[in-house]
Design a protein around this motif. Structure first.
Motif, PDB file in Angstrom:
ATOM      1  N   GLY A   1      59.340  74.747  46.841  1.00  0.00           N
ATOM      2  CA  GLY A   1      59.860  74.253  48.123  1.00  0.00           C
ATOM      3  C   GLY A   1      60.878  75.181  48.734  1.00  0.00           C
ATOM      4  O   GLY A   1      61.930  74.756  49.186  1.00  0.00           O
ATOM      5  N   GLY A   2      60.556  76.493  48.761  1.00  0.00           N
ATOM      6  CA  GLY A   2      61.348  77.440  49.547  1.00  0.00           C
ATOM      7  C   GLY A   2      60.627  77.684  50.865  1.00  0.00           C
ATOM      8  O   GLY A   2      59.701  76.936  51.241  1.00  0.00           O
ATOM      9  N   ALA A   3      61.039  78.740  51.567  1.00  0.00           N
ATOM     10  CA  ALA A   3      60.451  79.054  52.870  1.00  0.00           C
ATOM     11  C   ALA A   3      58.925  79.146  52.780  1.00  0.00           C
ATOM     12  O   ALA A   3      58.197  78.590  53.622  1.00  0.00           O
ATOM     13  N   THR A   4      58.430  79.818  51.744  1.00  0.00           N
ATOM     14  CA  THR A   4      56.991  80.094  51.664  1.00  0.00           C
ATOM     15  C   THR A   4      56.197  78.809  51.449  1.00  0.00           C
ATOM     16  O   THR A   4      55.259  78.512  52.199  1.00  0.00           O
ATOM     17  N   GLY A   5      56.568  78.047  50.410  1.00  0.00           N
ATOM     18  CA  GLY A   5      55.816  76.830  50.107  1.00  0.00           C
ATOM     19  C   GLY A   5      55.911  75.800  51.224  1.00  0.00           C
ATOM     20  O   GLY A   5      54.908  75.175  51.601  1.00  0.00           O
ATOM     21  N   LEU A   6      57.112  75.640  51.777  1.00  0.00           N
ATOM     22  CA  LEU A   6      57.286  74.642  52.844  1.00  0.00           C
ATOM     23  C   LEU A   6      56.493  75.055  54.078  1.00  0.00           C
ATOM     24  O   LEU A   6      55.899  74.216  54.762  1.00  0.00           O
TER      25      LEU A   6
ATOM     26  N   GLU B   1      58.817  70.549  44.404  1.00  0.00           N
ATOM     27  CA  GLU B   1      59.915  71.516  44.251  1.00  0.00           C
ATOM     28  C   GLU B   1      60.736  71.090  43.038  1.00  0.00           C
ATOM     29  O   GLU B   1      61.232  69.964  42.979  1.00  0.00           O
ATOM     30  N   ALA B   2      60.903  72.009  42.087  1.00  0.00           N
ATOM     31  CA  ALA B   2      61.540  71.659  40.818  1.00  0.00           C
ATOM     32  C   ALA B   2      63.009  71.257  40.986  1.00  0.00           C
ATOM     33  O   ALA B   2      63.507  70.386  40.283  1.00  0.00           O
ATOM     34  N   GLU B   3      63.706  71.904  41.910  1.00  0.00           N
ATOM     35  CA  GLU B   3      65.150  71.640  42.074  1.00  0.00           C
ATOM     36  C   GLU B   3      65.373  70.942  43.414  1.00  0.00           C
ATOM     37  O   GLU B   3      65.216  69.769  43.529  1.00  0.00           O
TER      38      GLU B   3
ATOM     39  N   ARG C   1      63.193  67.853  43.225  1.00  0.00           N
ATOM     40  CA  ARG C   1      63.393  67.408  41.837  1.00  0.00           C
ATOM     41  C   ARG C   1      62.086  66.944  41.197  1.00  0.00           C
ATOM     42  O   ARG C   1      62.014  65.912  40.526  1.00  0.00           O
ATOM     43  N   CYS C   2      61.028  67.684  41.445  1.00  0.00           N
ATOM     44  CA  CYS C   2      59.718  67.367  40.868  1.00  0.00           C
ATOM     45  C   CYS C   2      59.077  68.706  40.519  1.00  0.00           C
ATOM     46  O   CYS C   2      58.752  69.498  41.411  1.00  0.00           O
ATOM     47  N   ALA C   3      58.937  68.995  39.225  1.00  0.00           N
ATOM     48  CA  ALA C   3      58.521  70.331  38.799  1.00  0.00           C
ATOM     49  C   ALA C   3      57.065  70.360  38.370  1.00  0.00           C
ATOM     50  O   ALA C   3      56.573  69.405  37.774  1.00  0.00           O
TER      51      ALA C   3
END
Ligand SMILES: Cc1cc2nc3c(=O)[nH]c(=O)nc-3n(C[C@H](O)[C@H](O)[C@H](O)COP(=O)(O)OP(=O)(O)OC[C@H]3O[C@@H](n4cnc5c(N)ncnc54)[C@H](O)[C@@H]3O)c2cc1C
Length: 528
Positions: free
Chosen positions: A26-31, A48-50, A192-194
């Motif tokens: 869930g950074g720029a690329t994935g979002l 997104e893990a964190e 918070r889901c990895a």
């Protein structure tokens, strides 16, 4: 405003047996991929893990730019694409992206004409490449005019300057806007889901095993296509697949130091095109402070919170002291933060000089069908998303749907345009069209820290999926990045508001203590 809560998103995640696409990261690329795919009508889940933008995507220099440096390297394709994307972003996220004027100083009698000619003609070409999407023409300034534009410059030896336009943004808040836009388009997007494993059927990728970091519950997310967009962690996820060969990424660390705005008054940025070791150095006004950076150091341990090396801090302070009238010292640093660049490793790369590695992105499809995308930069996330989805469609991992939808898709909070420059202290203007909603929440007049009201914390918990004190003070508000000590002092009041909003499972004392430990790291410079 109706928006699913995290609990509702988790329920939907478990309920749906099969979807088109699962995105990991869930950074720029994935979002960006999630927004694009959802906007094309595909069924999407992102894990997104964190927290959104917890990785590299909250640690950029905050520039939405074509990349003057890449111009110098002759990479016109990259520059043209980034300038086009800069223009798109300015329209679809007008509350978080703004034009910014840059002053490039030229010092000393020796070679000053040559320097002016080389940089000036490059920047005129930059204007030409931007075309109608440019914000103003490049100008050649006398020393006096240069000091008028950037009063913080060292006047001694100043021979003149070149002034050009680019863009700047709030990276973490843009990531949140992307996450919420994807959700508004029907995607399930969870922090918070990895991804803890990959599912295969007949040797082909068939889904992801995701673990909710809060409850520990595991979910098998079946999908026709899995896109691994985990930045510098991309190879760790590739290794969950079968027999992958080699690494895609050569991580490189970049350090930023934040000092008061008094070091760079006037609201314009300064670019030093060639420091003593040939790197560029930026001084950028941002949210009421000045960002100095950055560095480019190979780094192989992929910590979530990397620490700076002493030489990097020394380099930034000593170079900034050469170009700024008021020399910043260690005691002036309000926050130090480090990001890891996911630089694309050439197939047979042996050397370690990350400055020469590609800033472009790469898309790789493994034999199993796992798609990995990494590299690039924040500015080009949307173009990267189009590329990776095109690649997945070519490989028949996704049904074909036309591209281009996101070029005009306003992100949550847009199209409000604020008169307040991003260089000014944070406030309600960063919420765009949602500012009235924030103003209507309890505690709108109660400031917990400069630029952060109780209502903003409630908004962060209710609508921006904040789960911890860090989520609020690092990425919904940017206080950790601006002034770590001040941020630490806001931990307890923020935790108290979050406790009211999130209820029983939230441990206010633990969350505040964890944040204070992190803030201590952001205050700490390596010992000399
Ligand atoms: C110092 C520095 C300055 C920069 N400045 C600029 C700039 O000014 N302008 C610009 O355009 N670009 C800039 N960039 C580049 C830009 O920030 C990056 O290209 C971009 O943020 C990368 O985004 P990403 O989504 O690929 O990676 P990340 O933001 O790191 O996202 C990857 C995410 O994947 C998650 N993840 C990892 N493993 C798992 C798993 N198993 N399950 C679920 N999630 C997982 C991580 O928690 C992380 O949030 C800069 C980069 C650096 C380092």
């Amino acid at each position: 405003m109706s928006q699913p809560t995290r609990a509702e998103l988790l329920r939907s995640l478990a309920a749906r047996p099969q979807r088109d696409l699962v995105v990991i990261g869930g950074g720029a690329t994935g979002l960006g991929v999630a927004v694009d795919a959802a906007a094309r009508g595909l069924s999407v889940a992102l894990v997104e893990a964190e927290d959104f933008a917890k990785g590299t995507s909250s640690r950029a220099t905050k520039l939405v730019h074509g990349g003057v440096r890449y111009l110098a390297q002759g990479n016109l394709k990259l520059v043209r694409e980034a300038l086009r994307e800069r223009d798109v972003l300015m329209r679809i996220a007008s509350h978080l992206v703004q034009p910014l004027q840059f002053v490039l100083p030229v010092y000393g009698a020796k070679g000053r004409w040559l320097e002016r000619f080389v940089y000036g003609s490059g920047l005129v070409l930059y204007d030409l490449l931007a075309g109608k999407a440019g914000y103003g023409k490049t100008e050649f300034l006398s020393p006096a005019a240069a000091l008028e534009r950037a009063a913080g410059l060292q006047p001694r030896g100043l021979a003149g300057a070149i002034c050009y336009w680019d863009g700047q943004f709030d990276d973490a808040r843009l990531a949140l806007a992307l996450a919420r836009t994807a959700i508004a388009r029907g995607a399930i997007v969870l922090n918070r889901c990895a991804a803890v494993g990959l599912e295969h059927e007949g040797g082909r990728i068939a889904g992801v095993v995701a673990e909710d970091r809060e409850s520990g519950a595991r979910h098998v997310l079946k999908a026709r296509c899995v896109i691994n967009a985990t930045g510098v962690w991309v190879d760790a996820v590739r290794r969950m697949d079968r027999a992958v060969k080699g690494d895609l990424v050569a991580p490189s660390q970049g350090v930023h130091l934040v000092v008061d705005r008094g070091f760079l008054p006037g609201g314009r940025a300064v670019l030093v095109p060639k420091t003593r070791d040939g790197r560029v150095l930026f001084a950028v006004p941002w949210l009421g402070s000045t960002i100095l950076g950055t560095t480019d150091t190979p780094r192989h341990d992929l910590a979530a919170e990397p620490e700076p090396f002493r030489e990097e801090v020394d380099f930034i302070l000593s170079e900034a002291s050469r170009y700024l009238a008021k020399a910043p010292g260690p005691a002036d640093v309000r926050s130090v933060w480090v990001g890891l660049r996911p630089l694309v490793r050439p197939p047979h790369e042996a050397g370690e000089d990350t400055k020469t590695l590609s800033r472009e992105h790469t898309v790789r499809v493994e034999r199993s069908g796992l798609v990995s995308v990494t590299g690039g930069k924040w500015t080009t996330y949307r173009a990267m998303a189009e590329d990776v989805l095109e690649c997945a469609m070519e490989h028949e991992l996704l049904p074909r749907r036309a591209a281009g939808v996101t070029q005009t898709l306003a992100l949550v909070g847009a199209p409000a345009r604020s008169d307040v420059p991003l260089g000014e202290p944070p406030g309600l203007h960063l919420y765009g069209t949602e500012a009235p909603l924030v103003r209507g929440l309890p505690g709108a007049a109660r400031e917990l820290a400069p630029g952060l009201t109780e209502a903003m914390v409630r908004f962060a918990a209710r609508f921006e999926y904040a789960r911890t004190v860090e989520d609020v003070l690092a990425r919904r508000s940017r206080l950790l990045f601006l002034d770590a000590k001040l941020a630490a002092s806001a931990a307890a009041p923020v935790a108290a508001v979050l406790e009211e909003e999130l209820g029983a499972p939230f441990d206010a004392a633990a969350s505040a203590a964890a944040f204070r430990a992190l803030a201590a790291q952001y205050c700490r410079l390596p010992q000399t």
